[in-house]
Design a protein around this motif. Structure first.
Motif, short mmCIF file in Angstrom:
data_model
loop_
_atom_site.label_atom_id
_atom_site.label_comp_id
_atom_site.label_asym_id
_atom_site.label_seq_id
_atom_site.Cartn_x
_atom_site.Cartn_y
_atom_site.Cartn_z
N LEU A 144 -8.13 -2.17 -6.22
CA LEU A 144 -6.80 -2.72 -6.29
C LEU A 144 -5.78 -1.86 -7.21
O LEU A 144 -4.74 -1.65 -7.02
CB LEU A 144 -6.88 -4.12 -6.59
CG LEU A 144 -7.52 -4.91 -5.59
CD1 LEU A 144 -7.44 -6.36 -6.15
CD2 LEU A 144 -6.42 -5.06 -4.14
N LEU A 159 1.93 -2.17 -4.20
CA LEU A 159 0.86 -3.25 -4.12
C LEU A 159 1.01 -3.45 -5.62
O LEU A 159 0.93 -2.86 -6.55
CB LEU A 159 -0.45 -2.89 -3.97
CG LEU A 159 -1.34 -3.92 -3.86
CD1 LEU A 159 -2.59 -3.70 -2.81
CD2 LEU A 159 -2.43 -3.71 -5.42
N LEU A 179 -6.30 -5.13 3.63
CA LEU A 179 -5.30 -4.26 3.11
C LEU A 179 -4.72 -3.46 4.28
O LEU A 179 -3.56 -3.31 4.59
CB LEU A 179 -5.94 -3.29 2.10
CG LEU A 179 -6.20 -3.81 0.72
CD1 LEU A 179 -6.72 -2.82 -0.43
CD2 LEU A 179 -4.90 -4.51 0.24
N ILE A 211 -6.48 3.95 2.65
CA ILE A 211 -7.48 2.99 2.31
C ILE A 211 -8.91 3.07 3.14
O ILE A 211 -8.77 3.82 4.31
CB ILE A 211 -7.00 1.59 2.98
CG1 ILE A 211 -5.79 1.36 2.28
CG2 ILE A 211 -8.02 0.36 2.97
CD1 ILE A 211 -4.82 0.30 3.03
N PRO A 263 -2.46 1.78 0.25
CA PRO A 263 -1.49 1.27 1.27
C PRO A 263 -0.26 2.15 1.27
O PRO A 263 0.26 2.60 0.27
CB PRO A 263 -1.50 -0.20 1.25
CG PRO A 263 -1.70 -0.44 -0.22
CD PRO A 263 -2.25 0.88 -0.59
N VAL A 316 -1.52 -9.38 -4.79
CA VAL A 316 -2.72 -9.77 -4.79
C VAL A 316 -3.29 -10.66 -6.15
O VAL A 316 -2.69 -10.40 -7.19
CB VAL A 316 -3.77 -8.27 -4.77
CG1 VAL A 316 -5.13 -9.27 -4.68
CG2 VAL A 316 -3.36 -7.58 -3.86
N ALA A 352 -4.80 1.30 -5.70
CA ALA A 352 -3.82 1.04 -4.79
C ALA A 352 -2.60 0.59 -5.42
O ALA A 352 -1.57 1.03 -4.50
CB ALA A 352 -4.20 -0.06 -3.94
N ASP A 354 -0.79 -4.00 5.19
CA ASP A 354 -0.01 -3.12 5.06
C ASP A 354 0.69 -2.96 6.41
O ASP A 354 2.10 -2.38 6.50
CB ASP A 354 -1.09 -1.87 4.95
CG ASP A 354 -0.05 -0.70 4.37
OD1 ASP A 354 0.89 -0.77 3.95
OD2 ASP A 354 -0.62 0.54 4.57
#
Ligand code: TXA
Ligand code: MG
Length: 324
Positions: free
Chosen positions: A310, A240, A282, A151, A236, A294, A313, A286
């Motif tokens: 996103l 996710l 995040l 990230i 992360p 999310v 991720a 994490d």
């Protein structure tokens, strides 16, 4: 590469002078911009640029953005165009990176462009970044100051958590106001969006007076042109899931708009606030070690960049984190 703990500098006259001196000495200095913290090195010093790749664990084919204090300074390195002029007049200094044909006779390390015939240039707006670039007086190559594939950092603490013993210093000037990386526009052919970012597409198209070709999509899945736009990125440690409504049992829930959640990108549904908070939240979620869900985020304006980050991720991770 340094192995001792990094020094934290502050953006007063002494801190800026020290940071510039470290850059001149070929050292790595992380510095804030309005988008994210960058990991800076003298772009003309091949060994210093190599140290960036080493510190980040970044594959050498991924070129770097060169940061300069003014439009005039940037123009020396590239073949300038009318579209570049329109965009630079409208948005520099600011969260915009332009990719243009490299001009002959430059003194940049070839590691900066990873051998490409184009160069990515940015003039950041944040006062401490401007002060550092002015004090250093040359081009500064800087990717985001995170280990490759992790990230992006929006505070000095994020930088220290990820790269703490690998860099000489971090210039701490608080959290980044934009919070996602710069928007990248390719101008070596018809203008094209290479990476959604802190400057919304709608603003770019208004300044150009024409639509931009889209080389990325909000879910990041096709037409990847910025070489760094590999799918699994900004990851992360925890899995996710995006567009989650409602969360599943065991997930920590990152909300958007008025809803029950563990943390919210923006309770009022403000995309600027959401972008500025994205990476920080995040990092924070994490640390809980649970899967992250999310809530849906709209895809207009800065929502394009937020959904892009996103999606990366959330993307399947290769077993070996490898060249992300
Ligand atoms: O906001 C930002 O842009 C931050 C701050 C520090 O300026 N920097 C940043 O750099 O996000 P980095 O290295 O994490 O991402 C730069 C992206 C990569 O995807 C890279 O592949 C792409 O820019 N890039 C660099 N040079 C390019 C070129 N000549 N053509 C196409 N893409 C390029
Ligand atoms: Mg990056």
């Amino acid at each position: 590469m340094t192995t001792s703990p990094s020094t934290t500098l502050y953006p007063d006259a002494e801190g800026i002078a020290q940071a510039a001196a470290l850059l001149r000495a070929g050292q790595l200095v992380a510095f804030p911009t309005e988008t994210v913290y960058g990991l800076g090195a003298d772009a003309c010093n091949g060994e210093a640029v190599a140290a960036i790749y080493a510190a980040k664990g970044r594959p050498s084919f991924n070129p770097l953005i060169v940061h300069l204090p003014s439009v005039q300074a940037a123009q020396r390195y590239v073949v300038w165009t009318d579209d570049a002029d329109r965009l630079a007049q409208a948005f520099w200094p600011g969260p915009l990176t332009l990719v243009l044909p490299l001009r002959e006779g430059h003194d940049l390390s070839s590691l900066v462009t990873a051998g490409l015939s184009t160069l990515a240039l940015r003039v950041p707006e944040k006062a401490s970044a401007q002060a550092l670039l002015e004090a250093f007086g040359g081009p500064v190559a800087a990717p985001s100051a995170n280990p490759s594939g992790k990230i992006s950092p929006t505070t000095a603490q994020h930088v220290l958590d990820g790269l703490g013993n690998k860099i000489a210093a971090v210039l701490d000037d608080g959290p980044c106001s934009v919070g996602v990386e710069s928007t990248i526009v390719g101008l070596d052919g018809a203008p094209a969006l290479l990476r959604a970012g802190g400057l919304p597409l709608e603003a770019l198209e208004a300044a150009l007076g024409a639509p931009l070709a889209l080389k990325t999509t909000p879910d990041g899945s096709t037409d990847i042109t910025a070489p760094g736009q590999l799918q699994s990125h900004y990851a992360p440690k925890a899995p996710l899931r995006m567009n989650a409504d409602p969360p599943r049992p065991g997930e920590v829930f990152l909300g958007f708009g008025p809803m029950a959640c563990d943390e919210t990108l923006s309770e009022s549904g403000d995309l600027h606030e959401a972008a500025a908070r994205l990476f920080d939240l995040l990092h924070k979620l994490d640390a809980r070690g649970q899967p992250i869900a999310v809530a849906p985020v709209p895809t207009h304006g800065l929502g394009r960049a937020i959904n892009d980050r996103l999606a990366r991720a959330a993307a399947p991770r290769p077993n070996d984190p490898g060249p992300t």
